[in-house]
Design a protein around this motif. Structure first.
Motif, PDB file in Angstrom:
ATOM      1  N   CYS A  67     -32.013   3.839 -19.164  1.00  0.00           N
ATOM      2  CA  CYS A  67     -32.623   4.951 -20.732  1.00  0.00           C
ATOM      3  C   CYS A  67     -33.557   5.076 -20.541  1.00  0.00           C
ATOM      4  O   CYS A  67     -33.896   6.916 -20.969  1.00  0.00           O
ATOM      5  N   LYS A  68     -34.451   5.350 -20.631  1.00  0.00           N
ATOM      6  CA  LYS A  68     -36.198   5.180 -21.279  1.00  0.00           C
ATOM      7  C   LYS A  68     -35.884   5.989 -19.702  1.00  0.00           C
ATOM      8  O   LYS A  68     -36.419   6.757 -19.882  1.00  0.00           O
ATOM      9  N   ALA A  69     -35.736   5.828 -18.711  1.00  0.00           N
ATOM     10  CA  ALA A  69     -36.068   6.866 -17.385  1.00  0.00           C
ATOM     11  C   ALA A  69     -35.489   7.568 -17.655  1.00  0.00           C
ATOM     12  O   ALA A  69     -36.055   8.756 -16.607  1.00  0.00           O
ATOM     13  N   ALA A  70     -33.825   7.964 -17.536  1.00  0.00           N
ATOM     14  CA  ALA A  70     -33.585   9.273 -18.405  1.00  0.00           C
ATOM     15  C   ALA A  70     -34.040   9.421 -18.940  1.00  0.00           C
ATOM     16  O   ALA A  70     -33.672  11.238 -18.995  1.00  0.00           O
ATOM     17  N   ILE A  71     -34.251   9.662 -20.249  1.00  0.00           N
ATOM     18  CA  ILE A  71     -35.446  10.331 -20.768  1.00  0.00           C
ATOM     19  C   ILE A  71     -36.656  11.189 -20.192  1.00  0.00           C
ATOM     20  O   ILE A  71     -36.755  12.387 -20.984  1.00  0.00           O
ATOM     21  N   HIS A  72     -37.469  10.323 -19.826  1.00  0.00           N
ATOM     22  CA  HIS A  72     -38.319  10.595 -19.288  1.00  0.00           C
ATOM     23  C   HIS A  72     -38.035  11.678 -17.513  1.00  0.00           C
ATOM     24  O   HIS A  72     -39.032  12.963 -17.709  1.00  0.00           O
ATOM     25  N   ALA A  73     -36.931  11.681 -17.207  1.00  0.00           N
ATOM     26  CA  ALA A  73     -36.646  12.832 -15.503  1.00  0.00           C
ATOM     27  C   ALA A  73     -35.695  13.560 -16.994  1.00  0.00           C
ATOM     28  O   ALA A  73     -35.069  14.747 -16.131  1.00  0.00           O
TER      29      ALA A  73
ATOM     30  N   GLY B 183     -42.923  12.794 -23.260  1.00  0.00           N
ATOM     31  CA  GLY B 183     -43.577  11.831 -23.628  1.00  0.00           C
ATOM     32  C   GLY B 183     -43.924  10.757 -23.047  1.00  0.00           C
ATOM     33  O   GLY B 183     -44.406   9.761 -24.443  1.00  0.00           O
ATOM     34  N   ILE B 184     -43.478  10.738 -22.119  1.00  0.00           N
ATOM     35  CA  ILE B 184     -43.227   8.892 -21.605  1.00  0.00           C
ATOM     36  C   ILE B 184     -43.795   9.081 -19.851  1.00  0.00           C
ATOM     37  O   ILE B 184     -43.708  10.051 -19.455  1.00  0.00           O
ATOM     38  N   LEU B 185     -44.945   8.580 -19.973  1.00  0.00           N
ATOM     39  CA  LEU B 185     -45.805   8.124 -18.807  1.00  0.00           C
ATOM     40  C   LEU B 185     -45.533   7.037 -18.105  1.00  0.00           C
ATOM     41  O   LEU B 185     -45.250   5.985 -18.489  1.00  0.00           O
ATOM     42  N   SER B 186     -45.456   7.765 -16.667  1.00  0.00           N
ATOM     43  CA  SER B 186     -44.242   6.399 -15.773  1.00  0.00           C
ATOM     44  C   SER B 186     -45.453   5.648 -14.850  1.00  0.00           C
ATOM     45  O   SER B 186     -46.372   5.870 -15.035  1.00  0.00           O
TER      46      SER B 186
ATOM     47  N   HIS C 143     -50.201  16.904 -21.214  1.00  0.00           N
ATOM     48  CA  HIS C 143     -51.010  16.279 -21.390  1.00  0.00           C
ATOM     49  C   HIS C 143     -51.366  15.296 -21.432  1.00  0.00           C
ATOM     50  O   HIS C 143     -51.313  15.050 -22.372  1.00  0.00           O
ATOM     51  N   SER C 144     -51.643  13.702 -20.080  1.00  0.00           N
ATOM     52  CA  SER C 144     -51.743  12.997 -20.242  1.00  0.00           C
ATOM     53  C   SER C 144     -52.406  11.765 -19.665  1.00  0.00           C
ATOM     54  O   SER C 144     -52.096  11.937 -17.821  1.00  0.00           O
ATOM     55  N   ASP C 145     -53.458  11.347 -19.551  1.00  0.00           N
ATOM     56  CA  ASP C 145     -54.149  10.507 -18.657  1.00  0.00           C
ATOM     57  C   ASP C 145     -54.633  10.918 -17.588  1.00  0.00           C
ATOM     58  O   ASP C 145     -54.403  10.321 -16.225  1.00  0.00           O
ATOM     59  N   GLY C 146     -55.195  11.913 -17.385  1.00  0.00           N
ATOM     60  CA  GLY C 146     -55.152  12.655 -16.077  1.00  0.00           C
ATOM     61  C   GLY C 146     -53.969  13.794 -15.722  1.00  0.00           C
ATOM     62  O   GLY C 146     -54.433  14.467 -14.216  1.00  0.00           O
ATOM     63  N   HIS C 147     -52.970  12.972 -15.649  1.00  0.00           N
ATOM     64  CA  HIS C 147     -51.882  13.999 -15.804  1.00  0.00           C
ATOM     65  C   HIS C 147     -51.502  15.711 -15.924  1.00  0.00           C
ATOM     66  O   HIS C 147     -51.318  15.627 -17.442  1.00  0.00           O
ATOM     67  N   VAL C 148     -51.830  16.652 -14.937  1.00  0.00           N
ATOM     68  CA  VAL C 148     -52.325  17.785 -15.483  1.00  0.00           C
ATOM     69  C   VAL C 148     -50.754  18.661 -15.180  1.00  0.00           C
ATOM     70  O   VAL C 148     -50.427  19.466 -15.171  1.00  0.00           O
TER      71      VAL C 148
ATOM     72  N   GLY D 141     -40.537  -1.311 -22.484  1.00  0.00           N
ATOM     73  CA  GLY D 141     -39.958  -1.078 -21.031  1.00  0.00           C
ATOM     74  C   GLY D 141     -40.169  -0.059 -20.353  1.00  0.00           C
ATOM     75  O   GLY D 141     -41.502   1.167 -20.418  1.00  0.00           O
ATOM     76  N   ASP D 142     -40.723  -0.670 -18.874  1.00  0.00           N
ATOM     77  CA  ASP D 142     -41.994   0.061 -17.709  1.00  0.00           C
ATOM     78  C   ASP D 142     -40.537   1.058 -16.627  1.00  0.00           C
ATOM     79  O   ASP D 142     -39.948   0.385 -16.823  1.00  0.00           O
ATOM     80  N   ILE D 143     -41.097   1.963 -16.145  1.00  0.00           N
ATOM     81  CA  ILE D 143     -40.481   2.787 -15.678  1.00  0.00           C
ATOM     82  C   ILE D 143     -41.062   3.202 -14.707  1.00  0.00           C
ATOM     83  O   ILE D 143     -42.438   3.575 -14.740  1.00  0.00           O
ATOM     84  N   TRP D 144     -40.926   3.118 -14.059  1.00  0.00           N
ATOM     85  CA  TRP D 144     -41.551   3.529 -12.528  1.00  0.00           C
ATOM     86  C   TRP D 144     -41.363   5.156 -11.621  1.00  0.00           C
ATOM     87  O   TRP D 144     -39.614   4.442 -11.116  1.00  0.00           O
TER      88      TRP D 144
END
Length: 658
Positions: free
Chosen positions: A200-206, A235-238, A360-365, A183-186
């Motif tokens: 729910c995935k957006a809530a984990i990301h937050a 651990g989630i990349l938006s 770090h993931s995909d250039g996100h510092v 599932g995708d989040i933005w």
């Protein structure tokens, strides 16, 4: 005594976490078996399980059994977010069956599709077994099922999006295990997430809830923004998203930034800037352009670490790390302590090993890692495990200070720091941040002063308005005799200035000596303003004296100003005793008319030089009284002529004031 109660509380808290971990891991070990199990997170209160390769096609000839248990006295609530098994006769291509703890079948075997009413299942048991069997098939995505106890009737699936709910604020319960569900989040925690994101995935990301435990979620939908930026957190990349009508905003308690009092580090990198000046990469330093620098370890340091001492003991709920484009930390572990003597490794809720955080993931510092469960500590030790070129990071600590009732007395800041572990590269470096005084007292003082000024201004404005209104009403009442609310009074004066005259005077009253022809001053209002006067204005006001014939003259329609009478007797003089005045011939001729003369032989005898008053009738006050007619006919001289009104011979002429 406070320290003892705090230690007891911490011990109980640690035991509860240990019991939760052991019970959860025991459930995970015996929770599933078979070769057809997909993603599964089985918690004591909630969980999620899927068929293999979901949402892709599940393989042929596989089987998996999931045993789900919740605490005794609770019942289970099942919710199918998706169910798509190839439909066949007797469900030979694939089926799903649900049985209770005594192996009694509750539901199934099922295949094909489930409508909305069949996706929500309530089981009157605290333990069930879910069995999935696949045969030869060509289609079918499989299934995704979530569960919780009966305490959460608002259970939702990991596939629910923000657009599935009304724009009003709402609360739902997310199950454990939604992080790995597709599932995708933005967007990010601030300012919010696109409403098409899976909830729910957006809530984990937050960092609002834990993926291993799930939890209650409070969500509000606000006006969308133009651009949703991508970020890496927990651990989630938006993704980067475009404009939307609404955005999702989560509510989280104890998420403020905590102040760091002291930094202690293993080594510091010494660099040379473009101007040839030496620059130390440590917190609080800045480069030649004034940009703040962060900590960076020397390249020779193989075991770098960074210690942070908070201003007070706090509940820590998250860590934010920020690297640079040239060097950054990729992963790290965390240790914490309350007194800097006993250190503990941070572990996840369902693990016995120390937790490894991704940085770090995909250039996100800029990376957020939330702590579930949170820890109570004053000292934090960041240990980089992997890094790019050199270990470097700027650190922000999230949480909230602990209540004073449960916190141990504040430990004074030590004046000397020692390395926590022997380091062979360089000696530890200590950086103490300045304790900036709080501006709260100044803000309170300014607020008090502004409040007093506002009160004084309101009081002055009220008095001014009241005075102005009173003046306006007094001016109005000066012309209105029936005005209510104002009392007219006379100004006090000396006896020589104001002489009150009697309303009625008897002939026996004595005349004032000398006669007082002055009139009393006009009355004034209580405020000192004179009422309208009926007396003639002074010559200074611009008026001219009207022409008068005598003091009996009536002005007519001209302004009726009263003139004081001249000092002479109040009774008319007999016509026979006054000389004839040529100027008064017309009025006297009118007075000699028969209508004004007495009858029965009475006549006027001119030439008398005194008042007709017998000596025996004279009074001590100077008045003369006529004799009574009861004794018979009196002499003609006792008859007094009364003045009669006449038309003025000359009109009074007034000139307008200049």
């Amino acid at each position: 005594m406070q320290a003892s109660s705090g230690n007891v509380w911490d011990a109980l808290e640690s035991l509860s976490y240990l019991w939760l971990i052991l019970s959860a891991e025991a459930l995970l070990v015996s929770g599933q078996e078979g070769n057809g199990c997909g993603h599964s997170v089985l918690g004591t209160k909630s969980g999620t399980l899927t068929s293999m390769n979901y949402p892709g096609t599940y393989p042929n000839y596989t089987q998996c059994d999931w045993r789900i248990r919740v605490p005794q006295g609770k019942t289970l609530r099942l919710f199918f977010g998706d169910f798509n098994l190839e439909e066949s006769k007797n469900c030979q291509s694939g089926s799903l069956t649900i049985a209770d703890g005594q192996e009694a079948v509750i539901l199934g075997p099922m295949c094909g599709h489930l409508d909305a009413a069949g996706r929500n299942v309530t089981v009157n048991s605290s333990e069930v077994t879910v069995r999935f069997v696949s045969g030869t098939h060509r289609s079918g995505r499989g299934f995704l099922m979530s569960y919780s106890t009966n305490e959460h009737p608002d259970l939702i699936s990991c596939l629910h999006k923000g657009t599935h709910f009304s724009p009003q604020p709402f609360s739902v319960f997310c199950p454990a295990g939604c992080k790995e569900v597709k599932g995708d989040i933005w967007g990010r925690f601030e300012p919010g997430y696109r409403d098409t994101s899976v909830l729910c995935k957006a809530a984990i990301h937050a960092g609002v809830l834990s993926d291993s435990q799930g939890g209650q979620l409070r969500v509000s939908q606000e006006r969308g923004i133009t651009l949703y930026e991508s970020s890496f957190a927990n651990g989630i990349l938006s993704k980067t998203g475009s404009l939307s009508d609404k955005k999702l905003v989560f509510t989280k308690d104890c998420n403020g930034q905590l102040a760091v009092a002291v930094y202690n580090m293993s080594t510091v990198w010494e660099d040379t800037d473009g101007l040839g000046q030496r620059v130390s990469w440590m917190p609080g330093a800045s480069d030649a352009t004034g940009q703040p620098l962060q900590w960076a370890a020397s390249t020779a340091d193989k075991e770098p670490w960074l210690e942070l001492e908070l201003r007070e003991r706090s509940t820590v709920t998250g860590i934010i790390l920020k690297g640079t484009s040239r060097f950054f930390i990729e992963s790290y572990s965390l240790m914490y302590s309350k007194d800097r003597k006993t250190w503990k490794h941070y572990k996840g809720a369902l693990s016995k090993d120390k937790k490894v955080f991704e940085a770090h993931s995909d250039g996100h510092v800029l990376v957020l890692n939330s702590l579930f469960p949170p820890v109570a500590a004053r000292y934090l030790l960041l240990q980089p495990l992997t890094w790019h070129l050199r270990a470097s990071a700027g650190v922000q600590v999230l949480g909230c200070p602990m209540p004073r009732g449960r916190s141990v007395h504040k430990i004074p800041l030590p004046t000397e720091k020692v390395p926590l572990e022997p380091v062979t590269t360089e000696s530890p470096i200590i950086i103490e941040t300045s304790d900036q005084s709080s501006s709260q007292p100044m803000i309170v003082a300014v607020g008090v002063i502004l409040g007093l000024l506002l009160c004084v201004g309101c009081l002055v404005a009220g008095l001014w308005w009241r005075r102005r209104r009173r003046k306006t009403q007094m001016k109005k009442c000066s012309l209105d005799k029936d005005c209510q609310g104002f009392h007219i009074k006379t100004l006090p004066g000396a006896d020589s200035e104001l002489t009150p005259y009697p309303l009625t005077r008897s002939v026996h009253d004595a005349l004032p000596n000398p006669p007082l022809n002055d009139y009393a001053e006009p009355d004034v209002l209580s405020g000192g303003v004179k009422l309208a006067s009926t007396f003639r204005p002074s010559l200074e006001d611009g008026y001219t004296t009207p022409f008068t014939l005598n003091h009996y003259d009536i002005p007519g329609r001209l302004p009726e100003y009263d003139e004081p009478l001249p000092p002479e007797p109040e009774y008319a003089t007999p016509f026979g005793e006054q000389p004839m005045d040529p100027s008064l011939a017309p009025p006297l001729a009118m007075l000699q008319n028969n209508r004004h003369l007495p009858q029965h032989g009475m006549r006027i005898v001119p030439g008398l030089a005194r008042y007709d008053s017998p000596p025996q009738k004279g009074l001590a006050n100077g008045y003369s009284s006529p004799s009574s007619l009861a004794s018979g006919a009196q002499r003609d001289s006792v008859v007094y002529a009364e003045p009669q009104p006449v038309e003025p011979l000359l009109k009074h002429t007034y000139h307008e004031p200049l």
